[in-house]
Scaffold this active site. Structure first.
Site, PDB file in Angstrom:
ATOM      1  N   ASP A   1       0.979  -1.188  -0.037  1.00 52.63           N
ATOM      2  CA  ASP A   1       0.096   0.021  -0.260  1.00 52.63           C
ATOM      3  C   ASP A   1       0.654   1.147  -0.144  1.00 52.63           C
ATOM      4  O   ASP A   1       1.847   1.220  -0.716  1.00 52.63           O
ATOM      5  CB  ASP A   1      -0.973   0.049   1.109  1.00 52.63           C
ATOM      6  CG  ASP A   1      -1.954   1.028   1.383  1.00 52.63           C
ATOM      7  OD1 ASP A   1      -3.186   0.846   0.621  1.00 52.63           O
ATOM      8  OD2 ASP A   1      -1.947   1.946   1.952  1.00 52.63           O
TER       9      ASP A   1
ATOM     10  N   GLU B   1       0.302  -5.665  -3.641  1.00 49.37           N
ATOM     11  CA  GLU B   1      -0.999  -4.573  -3.496  1.00 49.37           C
ATOM     12  C   GLU B   1      -0.071  -3.171  -3.401  1.00 49.37           C
ATOM     13  O   GLU B   1      -0.358  -2.319  -2.394  1.00 49.37           O
ATOM     14  CB  GLU B   1      -1.807  -4.883  -2.677  1.00 49.37           C
ATOM     15  CG  GLU B   1      -3.026  -5.793  -3.161  1.00 49.37           C
ATOM     16  CD  GLU B   1      -3.769  -5.449  -4.222  1.00 49.37           C
ATOM     17  OE1 GLU B   1      -4.518  -4.261  -3.752  1.00 49.37           O
ATOM     18  OE2 GLU B   1      -3.645  -5.855  -5.249  1.00 49.37           O
TER      19      GLU B   1
ATOM     20  N   HIS C   1      -6.944  -6.933  -0.978  1.00 54.62           N
ATOM     21  CA  HIS C   1      -5.740  -5.899  -0.636  1.00 54.62           C
ATOM     22  C   HIS C   1      -4.992  -6.138   0.299  1.00 54.62           C
ATOM     23  O   HIS C   1      -3.666  -5.978   0.390  1.00 54.62           O
ATOM     24  CB  HIS C   1      -6.391  -4.290  -0.774  1.00 54.62           C
ATOM     25  CG  HIS C   1      -5.490  -3.272  -0.507  1.00 54.62           C
ATOM     26  ND1 HIS C   1      -4.559  -2.784  -1.762  1.00 54.62           N
ATOM     27  CD2 HIS C   1      -5.039  -2.304   0.561  1.00 54.62           C
ATOM     28  CE1 HIS C   1      -3.878  -1.978  -1.013  1.00 54.62           C
ATOM     29  NE2 HIS C   1      -4.201  -1.603   0.159  1.00 54.62           N
TER      30      HIS C   1
END
Length: 300
Positions: free
Chosen positions: A109, A133, A273
């Protein structure tokens, strides 16, 4: 069947950075393996992955400013917790921790943008990068899954304040909605704890989606992401791409783009995610193998 531990990994430590206390985990000895979380999580995200790396190096996981057990910024408001401000705090913490010259980065992220940025600035100090992700290129709204597109467009509108600061949507809806399994109450409470107070304590969870490089805005973040991706798509730095199936932000054309990066190994694990909450054993084992190969190639 994977056992999902609920207890945090290691013992939290604290350092003062620019007058604020920042929390981090720092366990083991040797060359550093640095785990960096994004929004709205903390070092808690890595609790079931870090044990797989024990004995392979010094395991470091920091809580971003305003997140996890790190202090909040005051005064706070719409201009706080930008990418640039988060970077200043994190990079100062990493500098203070003296990570050495053989760093392996494990990124997710917004932690990926921060880690890719740092690696681009310290190319001779990074031995390899594992990522999942991640923010690998500027995006368009068409790249976003329809199920969450409206929510993220809302965050970037005047409705973002009530959504995030009052209703805690990022923690209460986005986080559990991007995990295949159902988190226990104890796990959710670990993620809720930094944002239990409404209002500005939750500002980081709103500033992050407003900083996402989408349709050319914000321009400074788009430029930064283009800068590090231009390096990543040509460098022979060893990479481990942990692909999530079905995934959320690395799908479609973006997944195809990432697969063009050189000197890269890929594995696929179940996850949306927050893949660490669905496939920690597979991720931990893959990163451990990646690190062993890096250390062996370096004669360590």
């Amino acid at each position: 069947m994977t056992a999902f531990g609920v207890e945090p990994y290691g013992q939290p430590k604290y350092l003062e950075i620019a007058g604020k206390r920042m929390a981090y985990i720092d366990e083991g000895k040797g060359d550093a393996i640095v785990f960096q979380h994004g929004n709205p999580t903390s070092s808690y995200l890595w609790r079931n992955i870090m044990p797989h790396l024990e004995g392979l190096g010094r395991l470091v996981a920091c809580d971003l400013i305003g997140m996890g057990a790190s202090d909040k910024l005051s005064p706070s408001g719409p201009d706080r917790y930008s990418y640039g401000e988060q970077r200043d705090f994190l990079f100062a913490l990493w500098d203070t921790l003296d990570l050495g010259d053989h760093v392996v980065l494990v990124l997710h992220d917004w932690g990926s943008a921060l880690g890719f940025d740092w690696a681009n600035q310290h190319r001779d100090r990074v031995q390899g990068i594992a990522f999942m992700e991640a923010i690998v290129t500027p995006m368009t709204w068409a790249d976003w899954p329809p199920a969450v597109r409206g929510v993220f467009q809302g965050f970037r509108s005047p409705q973002g304040e009530p959504m995030a600061l009052e209703h805690n949507i990022f923690v209460e809806r986005v986080l559990p909605g991007a995990i295949l399994r159902q988190l226990s109450d104890e796990e959710m409470n670990h993620y809720r704890r930094p944002f239990v107070n409404g209002g500005e304590d939750r500002r980081p969870t709103l500033s992050w989606p407003r900083n996402l490089p989408i349709d050319g805005e914000p321009a400074e973040v788009v430029a930064l992401v283009n800068e590090y991706r231009s390096w990543l798509e040509e460098t022979d730095m060893p990479k481990l791409f942990i692909n999530a199936e079905p995934g959320a932000i690395i799908t479609g054309r973006i997944r195809d783009y990432v697969r063009s990066w050189p000197n890269q190994t890929e594995i696929t694990v179940p996850g949306v995610h927050f893949v660490q909450e669905d496939s920690p054993e597979e991720i931990g084992a893959a990163i451990a193998q990646f690190v062993r190969q890096l250390r062996s190639a370096a004669g360590v």
